[in-house]
Design a protein around this motif. Sequence first.
Motif, short mmCIF file in Angstrom:
data_model
loop_
_atom_site.label_atom_id
_atom_site.label_comp_id
_atom_site.label_asym_id
_atom_site.label_seq_id
_atom_site.Cartn_x
_atom_site.Cartn_y
_atom_site.Cartn_z
N PRO A 153 49.78 47.43 55.81
CA PRO A 153 48.21 47.55 54.90
C PRO A 153 48.33 47.87 53.44
CG PRO A 153 48.32 49.08 57.29
CD PRO A 153 49.84 48.21 56.55
N ASN A 154 47.45 47.53 52.99
CA ASN A 154 47.46 47.94 51.92
C ASN A 154 46.69 49.59 51.08
OD1 ASN A 154 47.97 46.12 50.06
ND2 ASN A 154 45.78 44.40 50.35
N GLU A 155 46.05 50.19 52.29
CA GLU A 155 46.29 51.26 52.10
C GLU A 155 47.25 52.25 52.42
OE1 GLU A 155 44.49 49.68 54.23
OE2 GLU A 155 42.75 49.12 52.99
N PRO A 156 47.22 53.68 51.21
CA PRO A 156 48.15 54.82 51.23
C PRO A 156 48.22 54.68 52.25
CG PRO A 156 47.58 54.50 49.12
CD PRO A 156 46.52 53.58 50.23
N ALA A 157 47.49 56.14 53.03
CA ALA A 157 47.69 56.11 53.96
C ALA A 157 48.31 55.84 54.97
CB ALA A 157 46.28 57.39 54.56
N ALA A 158 47.04 54.44 55.52
CA ALA A 158 48.07 53.37 56.82
C ALA A 158 49.10 52.89 56.58
CB ALA A 158 46.67 52.15 56.41
N ALA A 159 49.47 52.49 55.56
CA ALA A 159 50.39 52.48 55.11
C ALA A 159 52.27 53.67 55.28
CB ALA A 159 51.44 51.82 54.15
N ALA A 160 51.87 54.32 54.86
CA ALA A 160 52.66 55.74 55.69
C ALA A 160 52.67 55.52 56.60
CB ALA A 160 51.73 57.04 54.63
N ARG A 161 51.83 56.31 57.09
CA ARG A 161 51.22 56.10 58.34
C ARG A 161 52.46 54.95 59.95
NH1 ARG A 161 45.97 54.53 60.03
NH2 ARG A 161 46.01 56.59 58.25
N LEU A 162 52.50 53.87 58.63
CA LEU A 162 53.13 53.01 59.52
C LEU A 162 55.45 53.31 59.45
CD1 LEU A 162 53.47 49.82 60.36
CD2 LEU A 162 53.22 48.78 58.40
N LEU A 163 55.02 54.11 58.31
CA LEU A 163 56.68 54.25 58.70
C LEU A 163 57.08 55.12 59.86
CD1 LEU A 163 56.34 55.52 54.96
CD2 LEU A 163 57.11 53.74 56.04
#
Length: 367
Positions: A143-153
């Motif tokens: 995801p491009n959104e920081p929150a979504a990308a961090a959640r993906l971790l």
Amino acid sequence: MQCDPIERKLSASSIPDRPASFHAMIGPHSSQSVTRRLQTSISVILNAGAGGTDPQAFRREVEQELSVPGVAYDIVEIKPGTDFLEIGRQTVLRAKQTGGIVVAAGGDGTINTVAGLCCELGVTLGVIPAGTFNYFARDLGIPNEPAAAARLLLTGKTEQISVGYVNGRIFLNNASFGLYSKVIRNREDHKARFGRFRLVAVYSAVVSLLRGVRPFMVRMRVGNEMLLRRTTMVFVSNNALQIAKLDAKVAETTPEDGMAVFVLRPTSRLDMVRLLLRGAFRQLANDPYLETFCTDAFDTETNKPYVDVVVDGEIVRCEAPLSFRVAPRALGVIVPAETDTNDHPEAIARQSSIDAEGVAKAGRDAT
């Protein structure tokens, strides 16, 4: 044969002899997957200036997602004037010793640097995109959104991907020499004047391409065949999304462990406009001014002892001849567990439409 940085203080990473082993992750809804990730430390390398991002707001979003019980994380912020490469190396070395993962939070240039270190030392890479185009992240469905990308971790899986190298320097999206180096220099000048916006980058690229560059001779050895070409640019990509935007047919025939090579023949300004418009609508197949082929390795040289090569948006000076290689499945990256990272047709179609409009407008303005 090595590449020395010109625009930034970066160095090349060596190609691993074989793919490094990485921690295997399971699907996002598996308690075993979550448990394993909670036992892993997460180090985020944040490039505060990438893509015009507000570093404080960006950091707050990432911290909010990672601040859950059992997750150990730290954020290393790269500020102007600091030694990015040394800080990155020390961070990756610590992760190597503790079995942790390292996250690159920034644009494609930032991700390239961290990925090179992770690939060299056998550490899993996470990505939080914050650049202008974010080709690497988009290609993997991140995801491009920081929150979504961090959640993906915390919920994603680790997938082994292939990477490209030019003279030992890793590239995740593309490597090019000739006209494209002029495009990148002009793009950075325009961004400094008008801001780091996608339309500014597209407009700058079109204007630079229309102004052109003096043609040069290049010799390319592909397998047992030697090609001699008069060209203005050689563009090499191993990013499926980017290849599909340039030529859908080439994308279909480029294997996962391969790269697409585009050799641009000298053109007039009118032919360049036509070429750009065809490229914007992914209709470059069989274009008379563009020669394409797919390979996993080739060597090339010009009459110059050094060549300025654009590697994932960064200009580096490489000693000739240039050696392009693919390292199969050499880098572990955290990706969405439910997404097939080799096929994102909706994202490709949507982004191609957006970029087509920008290129068409810039072409009209430039002429």
